[in-house]
Design a protein around this motif. Structure first.
Motif, PDB file in Angstrom:
ATOM      1  N   PRO A 209      50.330  37.444  57.445  1.00 50.33           N
ATOM      2  CA  PRO A 209      50.649  37.468  58.844  1.00 50.33           C
ATOM      3  C   PRO A 209      49.427  37.789  59.544  1.00 50.33           C
ATOM      4  CG  PRO A 209      52.120  38.967  57.617  1.00 50.33           C
ATOM      5  CD  PRO A 209      51.054  38.727  56.464  1.00 50.33           C
ATOM      6  N   GLU A 210      49.604  37.114  60.807  1.00 54.76           N
ATOM      7  CA  GLU A 210      48.794  37.381  62.020  1.00 54.76           C
ATOM      8  C   GLU A 210      48.721  38.584  62.542  1.00 54.76           C
ATOM      9  OE1 GLU A 210      46.418  37.485  63.635  1.00 54.76           O
ATOM     10  OE2 GLU A 210      45.733  35.805  64.867  1.00 54.76           O
TER      11      GLU A 210
ATOM     12  N   GLN B 281      55.010  29.712  65.534  1.00 54.51           N
ATOM     13  CA  GLN B 281      53.947  30.842  65.020  1.00 54.51           C
ATOM     14  C   GLN B 281      52.752  30.780  65.779  1.00 54.51           C
ATOM     15  OE1 GLN B 281      54.695  31.274  60.986  1.00 54.51           O
ATOM     16  NE2 GLN B 281      56.518  32.087  61.136  1.00 54.51           N
TER      17      GLN B 281
ATOM     18  N   CYS C 288      49.839  34.094  49.445  1.00 51.07           N
ATOM     19  CA  CYS C 288      51.132  33.771  49.647  1.00 51.07           C
ATOM     20  C   CYS C 288      51.540  32.318  48.883  1.00 51.07           C
ATOM     21  CB  CYS C 288      51.610  33.595  51.062  1.00 51.07           C
ATOM     22  SG  CYS C 288      51.308  35.362  51.941  1.00 51.07           S
TER      23      CYS C 288
ATOM     24  N   CYS D 171      54.401  37.969  53.053  1.00 54.46           N
ATOM     25  CA  CYS D 171      54.302  36.605  53.865  1.00 54.46           C
ATOM     26  C   CYS D 171      55.098  36.247  54.871  1.00 54.46           C
ATOM     27  CB  CYS D 171      54.131  35.783  52.593  1.00 54.46           C
ATOM     28  SG  CYS D 171      53.142  36.073  51.124  1.00 54.46           S
ATOM     29  N   VAL D 172      54.657  35.411  55.640  1.00 49.44           N
ATOM     30  CA  VAL D 172      55.446  34.607  56.617  1.00 49.44           C
ATOM     31  C   VAL D 172      55.267  33.201  56.541  1.00 49.44           C
ATOM     32  CG1 VAL D 172      55.224  36.433  58.502  1.00 49.44           C
ATOM     33  CG2 VAL D 172      53.446  34.774  58.408  1.00 49.44           C
TER      34      VAL D 172
ATOM     35  N   VAL E  43      59.431  34.602  64.287  1.00 47.73           N
ATOM     36  CA  VAL E  43      58.501  34.731  63.049  1.00 47.73           C
ATOM     37  C   VAL E  43      59.643  34.577  61.872  1.00 47.73           C
ATOM     38  CG1 VAL E  43      56.844  35.971  61.606  1.00 47.73           C
ATOM     39  CG2 VAL E  43      56.602  35.867  64.238  1.00 47.73           C
TER      40      VAL E  43
ATOM     41  N   SER F 155      46.761  42.009  57.749  1.00 43.92           N
ATOM     42  CA  SER F 155      46.900  40.795  58.549  1.00 43.92           C
ATOM     43  C   SER F 155      45.917  40.004  57.913  1.00 43.92           C
ATOM     44  CB  SER F 155      47.113  40.920  59.871  1.00 43.92           C
ATOM     45  OG  SER F 155      45.421  41.141  60.386  1.00 43.92           O
TER      46      SER F 155
ATOM     47  N   ASP G 140      51.941  38.763  64.712  1.00 47.50           N
ATOM     48  CA  ASP G 140      53.261  38.794  63.867  1.00 47.50           C
ATOM     49  C   ASP G 140      53.572  40.483  63.703  1.00 47.50           C
ATOM     50  OD1 ASP G 140      53.138  36.061  63.690  1.00 47.50           O
ATOM     51  OD2 ASP G 140      52.094  36.268  62.062  1.00 47.50           O
ATOM     52  N   PHE G 141      52.648  41.214  63.522  1.00 47.16           N
ATOM     53  CA  PHE G 141      53.143  42.600  63.299  1.00 47.16           C
ATOM     54  C   PHE G 141      53.361  43.446  64.514  1.00 47.16           C
ATOM     55  CE2 PHE G 141      50.538  42.670  59.292  1.00 47.16           C
ATOM     56  CZ  PHE G 141      51.517  42.620  58.501  1.00 47.16           C
TER      57      PHE G 141
ATOM     58  N   TRP H   4      60.150  35.663  58.191  1.00 49.99           N
ATOM     59  CA  TRP H   4      59.355  36.682  57.084  1.00 49.99           C
ATOM     60  C   TRP H   4      60.055  36.486  55.732  1.00 49.99           C
ATOM     61  CZ3 TRP H   4      55.465  40.141  58.275  1.00 49.99           C
ATOM     62  CH2 TRP H   4      55.199  40.244  59.620  1.00 49.99           C
TER      63      TRP H   4
ATOM     64  N   TRP I   4      53.746  29.369  52.879  1.00 50.75           N
ATOM     65  CA  TRP I   4      53.599  30.679  53.543  1.00 50.75           C
ATOM     66  C   TRP I   4      52.361  31.146  53.748  1.00 50.75           C
ATOM     67  CZ3 TRP I   4      58.558  33.409  54.301  1.00 50.75           C
ATOM     68  CH2 TRP I   4      59.533  32.645  54.093  1.00 50.75           C
TER      69      TRP I   4
END
Length: 261
Positions: free
Chosen positions: A149-150, A258, A142, A251-252, A38, A215, A153-154, A40, A146
């Motif tokens: 996040p899902e 991903q 974002c 943001c990611v 991921v 998220s 991802d966290f 970041w 970007w």
């Protein structure tokens, strides 16, 4: 897994060339930071070095965030307000209407107890299919390319993290997160500041002691939005937060690998 405190000044963090994070002010913060699979952003959404050093705070599903400021919830911690805060008006409001008023915070009312809009659960995530989520660019805060996040991802990010520290010196308190790699100053990592929060009524609280990072995934009921929570004791991924409340966004980047459609 929490690791002992080390002196971390943000050294030795590799950046991904050509995958720069360019914020809403047009400032280029350099390449994203690849942690696991991921990528970041290097700073919080809405970050500005002098005006919003912790980033802005966003009600879930809104394009625009606001600053941390009055009215304050009574607390023992230093306030550290942002340059501007929001006009507080009663909810509900249609999402398209909210886009016209980026400096408004839509507070709880008798007509809107749990959400600033009509319980729309799809604003940041209009579809989940076979475990994968989609994004909604019209409301995603974002920058282009970007996204919010899902929750997966966290889950990856919180595998390893630092003690609760201050970074940079004299700046925000928070934690470094290194994901699958054991935390240290020789691995890719990001610093998530304890930016504080805003209640459903618009009050600001817990700056430099707590933070919640949204998220894009809504659990499908009142108060069921997934997020990362951090304080001076722990960092966890949790499914219970109200869209009325305003929290941070990190943001990611949309890159291959991903967990997005």
């Amino acid at each position: 897994v929490q690791k002992p405190l080390v002196k971390d000044e943000g050294q030795n963090i590799p950046r991904q060339e050509g995958l720069d994070y360019i914020d809403e002010y047009g400032i280029n913060h350099g390449g994203g930071i690849l942690i696991g699979d991921v990528l970041w952003a290097p700073v919080n959404c809405g970050y500005h070095e002098t005006d919003y050093p912790y980033g802005k705070l966003y009600q879930w599903g809104r394009k625009h965030g606001q600053g941390y400021g009055a009215p304050y919830v009574k607390e023992e911690y230093e306030i550290n307000p942002d340059k501007t805060t929001a006009e507080i008006v009663p909810a509900p409001v249609k999402p398209a209407e909210a886009l016209k008023y980026p400096d408004r915070f839509y507070a709880r009312s008798d007509m809107a107890l749990f959400n600033w809009t009509d319980n729309d659960m799809s604003l940041w995530c209009p579809l989940v299919f076979e475990g994968k989520a989609t994004k909604h660019p019209e409301y995603d805060p974002c920058p282009e390319g970007w996204r919010v996040p899902e929750l997966f991802d966290f889950y990856s990010l919180v595998e390893h993290y630092s003690d609760f520290v201050q970074y940079p010196e004299g700046g925000p308190k928070g934690r470094w997160f290194s994901g699958p790699a054991e935390y240290g100053t020789e691995v890719p990592r990001i610093f998530l500041p304890a930016a504080g929060m805003r209640t459903r009524d618009g009050g600001s609280y817990s700056r430099d002691s707590q933070a919640i990072y949204w998220s894009l995934r809504h659990g499908g009921g009142e108060g069921l939005v997934w997020h990362l929570y951090l304080n001076d004791d722990e960092a966890t991924v949790d499914p219970s937060a109200f869209p009325h409340e305003a929290y941070s966004v990190r943001c990611v980047k949309d890159i291959q690998g991903q967990r997005m459609l």
